[in-house]
Design an enzyme around this catalytic site. Sequence first.
Site, PDB file in Angstrom:
ATOM      1  N   TYR A   1       0.822  -1.109  -0.013  1.00  0.00           N
ATOM      2  CA  TYR A   1       0.155   0.053   0.009  1.00  0.00           C
ATOM      3  C   TYR A   1       0.879   1.171   0.090  1.00  0.00           C
ATOM      4  CZ  TYR A   1      -3.797  -3.352   0.962  1.00  0.00           C
ATOM      5  OH  TYR A   1      -4.435  -4.353   1.248  1.00  0.00           O
TER       6      TYR A   1
ATOM      7  N   HIS B   1      -4.740   5.172  -0.990  1.00  0.00           N
ATOM      8  CA  HIS B   1      -5.721   4.374   0.383  1.00  0.00           C
ATOM      9  C   HIS B   1      -4.740   5.069   1.387  1.00  0.00           C
ATOM     10  CE1 HIS B   1      -8.836   2.307   1.702  1.00  0.00           C
ATOM     11  NE2 HIS B   1      -7.891   1.736   2.737  1.00  0.00           N
TER      12      HIS B   1
ATOM     13  N   PHE C   1      -4.183  -1.919   9.796  1.00  0.00           N
ATOM     14  CA  PHE C   1      -4.805  -1.756   8.573  1.00  0.00           C
ATOM     15  C   PHE C   1      -5.900  -0.940   8.765  1.00  0.00           C
ATOM     16  CE2 PHE C   1      -2.357  -5.314   7.565  1.00  0.00           C
ATOM     17  CZ  PHE C   1      -2.047  -5.099   6.217  1.00  0.00           C
TER      18      PHE C   1
ATOM     19  N   ASN D   1      -9.302  -0.950   8.341  1.00  0.00           N
ATOM     20  CA  ASN D   1     -10.282  -1.459   8.738  1.00  0.00           C
ATOM     21  C   ASN D   1     -10.318  -1.811  10.121  1.00  0.00           C
ATOM     22  OD1 ASN D   1      -8.578  -3.378   8.160  1.00  0.00           O
ATOM     23  ND2 ASN D   1     -10.417  -4.902   7.686  1.00  0.00           N
TER      24      ASN D   1
END
Length: 111
Positions: A14, A19, A62, A64
């Site tokens: 990532y 993001h 992460f 979430n």
Amino acid sequence: MKVIIGLGNPGATYAGTRHNAGAIFLEWLCKEKLRVKSTTNANKYVLHTIRDDLLICIPTTFMNLSGRAVAALKSKYPTLTGKDILVVHDDLEHKLGNVRVKDGGSAQYIC
């Protein structure tokens, strides 16, 4: 006490992606503009102390799972409320580089 939290995802997969916009922006702000040092807490977040009453937090979880980092931060600073926290993150509904400020999780803008 006020906290600005920059969301993103850890790891090379990532790195540099949209993001991670919240984390990337706050990391840049702390290192390049404010030149403040950081501390880590149990691999849940990186914390930058700007002033006694202002912190910048970058979760190492992460996206979430960022609630775990916020819960750990709230445990360390129990007087924090939702009104004390500003979250910086990407939003695919908006063009890259646009900024939106809103109060709560609704689509209503406050400015």
